[in-house]
Scaffold this motif. Sequence first.
Motif, PDB file in Angstrom:
ATOM      1  N   LEU A  74     -22.133 -82.135-150.932  1.00  0.00           N
ATOM      2  CA  LEU A  74     -23.157 -81.502-150.105  1.00  0.00           C
ATOM      3  C   LEU A  74     -22.883 -80.009-149.992  1.00  0.00           C
ATOM      4  N   ILE A  75     -23.925 -79.221-150.054  1.00  0.00           N
ATOM      5  CA  ILE A  75     -23.798 -77.774-149.955  1.00  0.00           C
ATOM      6  C   ILE A  75     -24.369 -77.337-148.604  1.00  0.00           C
ATOM      7  N   VAL A  76     -23.551 -76.635-147.838  1.00  0.00           N
ATOM      8  CA  VAL A  76     -23.904 -76.237-146.474  1.00  0.00           C
ATOM      9  C   VAL A  76     -24.167 -74.741-146.434  1.00  0.00           C
ATOM     10  N   GLU A  77     -25.239 -74.373-145.742  1.00  0.00           N
ATOM     11  CA  GLU A  77     -25.569 -72.967-145.521  1.00  0.00           C
ATOM     12  C   GLU A  77     -25.921 -72.765-144.050  1.00  0.00           C
ATOM     13  N   ASN A  78     -25.649 -71.560-143.561  1.00  0.00           N
ATOM     14  CA  ASN A  78     -26.030 -71.167-142.200  1.00  0.00           C
ATOM     15  C   ASN A  78     -25.527 -72.157-141.146  1.00  0.00           C
ATOM     16  N   ALA A  79     -24.285 -72.574-141.275  1.00  0.00           N
ATOM     17  CA  ALA A  79     -23.708 -73.491-140.280  1.00  0.00           C
ATOM     18  C   ALA A  79     -23.223 -72.695-139.067  1.00  0.00           C
ATOM     19  N   HIS A  80     -23.512 -73.246-137.882  1.00  0.00           N
ATOM     20  CA  HIS A  80     -23.071 -72.603-136.646  1.00  0.00           C
ATOM     21  C   HIS A  80     -22.644 -73.674-135.645  1.00  0.00           C
ATOM     22  N   ILE A  81     -21.616 -73.363-134.888  1.00  0.00           N
ATOM     23  CA  ILE A  81     -21.085 -74.278-133.884  1.00  0.00           C
ATOM     24  C   ILE A  81     -21.499 -73.775-132.505  1.00  0.00           C
ATOM     25  N   TYR A  82     -22.061 -74.693-131.698  1.00  0.00           N
ATOM     26  CA  TYR A  82     -22.520 -74.341-130.356  1.00  0.00           C
ATOM     27  C   TYR A  82     -21.782 -75.197-129.327  1.00  0.00           C
TER      28      TYR A  82
END
Length: 623
Positions: A337-345
Amino acid sequence: MEKHEGGEWKMRFVNLKKIMWGCLAFVSTVLSVMGYYPLIPAVYGVYCLDSEHTVLFYIGLFAGMGYFISIPSMCKYLFIIAVISFVIRLYKWKNEKNICLVTSITAAVSTAVMNMSVAAFTDFENVKCVLAVSEGLIVFSAAFVFCRGYEYISAFRFKVREETGGLLPDREEAFRSAVFGLSGIITRANAMTAAENESKLPDTGERISREVTGRLCACCEGCSVCWTSDASVSDSIKMLVEAVCKRMKTEEIVQNRYVKGCPHYARMVEAANEAFARVELNEAWYRRLTENRRIIASQLDAVAQLMDDWGKAEKCIDKRRRLRLSRIYVAAREKGLIVENAHIYETAGHRICIKADVYTKEDGGIEAVKYVQAVSRAMGVQMRQAHETVSIITDELSTVVLYEENQFYALSGVATKKKTGSQANGDSCSMFQLDDGMYHVCVSDGMGSGKQAQAESTLVVDLLEKLLEAGFSRESALKLMNSAMVISAGEESYSTVDFATIDMYTGELELTKTGAAPSFIKSGKGVSVIENESLPAGVDAAQESVHSKNTLQSGDFLVMVTDGVLEYLHVKDRQEKLMDIIAGVKSDNAGVLAQEILDRVLLDTGGYAMDDMTVVAIGIWEK
């Protein structure tokens, strides 16, 4: 100016990266282990993973090989490089799954096979075979370490957000302030108008007296005689007006003859009744205007509170969790899987939420549960997928939202019985869990029975559900719902609201009652009651709902009922009777519990339902 400086720094970074690749290629040709150069295939394998290629790498590589390596060894490593380049580029074009492991194995196998081939065409010795395999193992280890390090460095370079809950916090704050200001202006204007009216306007009796004397006495020829000879005329008219204000019958007022000797007394009574009707109508409109102003103010408060809640609901913590963020990219890539624009809240309840754009190159797609597993492993916390998100991740970019898994899960059951002879059940209920881990239960009892009561209770339940799904807090949603009911309801059209929220992380229960019947908590063999007295929804826009808090443990049940279940039990203490019924049901199935409670209540009423009956049972268990 700032944009130009940002572009200049980016250009400097790109140039520095190209120089580093060139230096690394040159250094890889320096290290020799018993005549072998294992860093060349290892470094080149990592270079194949980089999307931005540079001629400086090949200049450094060929310069080092020409200076330090013999011609036969150079030919061998050039062939190994060609094999690695072909395999890695072909594999990356197909998918991205376990690219680090594939790169390491390709570099190691191609190196070992080439060494074995050279040994087979020369003097085949066991020592050369052992050295060939040894170089392959060294290449595998070095390539794996370099590849993994490159993946983490690449992921670590991804852009992180500042710790803020919104994209435009300044504008959000200005909007909240403006809405709160509008609400305050309307509230103050309402209070000032009410104060002015109270100070300036005479009471109802005096206003009617003035109108009656102005219409009749002032135009009467005997006015001067009556008011000079009999000073008690004013008091007599006041008594007449008081009788009118007390809503005495016209015939009775005429018969009592409050103003004696007046030839126009009948007309005076008629004028007093007309004046009283107008005054009453004006006061009703004024009360309605005041109420509507108060409703608008409360709705503006709710909207401003919603903006405030949005600002506090989720705070981006990318900077604090940057290493975890890089692990998400790497763990997801291992699953293809290719992940883009990941952010942790971090949510308002201090729980983790991860939002990212995800896609895959694999044909047919990959199950989203594999992405959940990868992120859970990277974060060290079990995650769950948000509602209404994709179940299969394909080659199209999809936004996937994950929340920290909650500790409990809830199961509910409902049992209903419409009023005997009625066309429809006037009770409505709804159970739903939102992504924040809050399980909401709403039970509403429309006034009366039949289709009209059903429409009113359904409106309450649907409105509360939509408001909560839109992001309104419990308090704001209840205020908006109540104000909407005040506007839409008639004089005899109200609904009770029994609203429960269970935190699936902690088991904390918050129960809000607006004219609703008592609720019960069944814990083991014991049963406790929760009773709060308040008016139904739609009576007064300014009314405050009554709240209570409890904590549920695994295996506990919350039982919510409408008035019809309690009111017609043929015992002195109805609550105690219902508590005994709830304690007597042994089932751990929420549906069975609700149905058996209703069946035993109907046994006590002889099977006759004098009002709509609804029993809702909610049980929670640890996962």
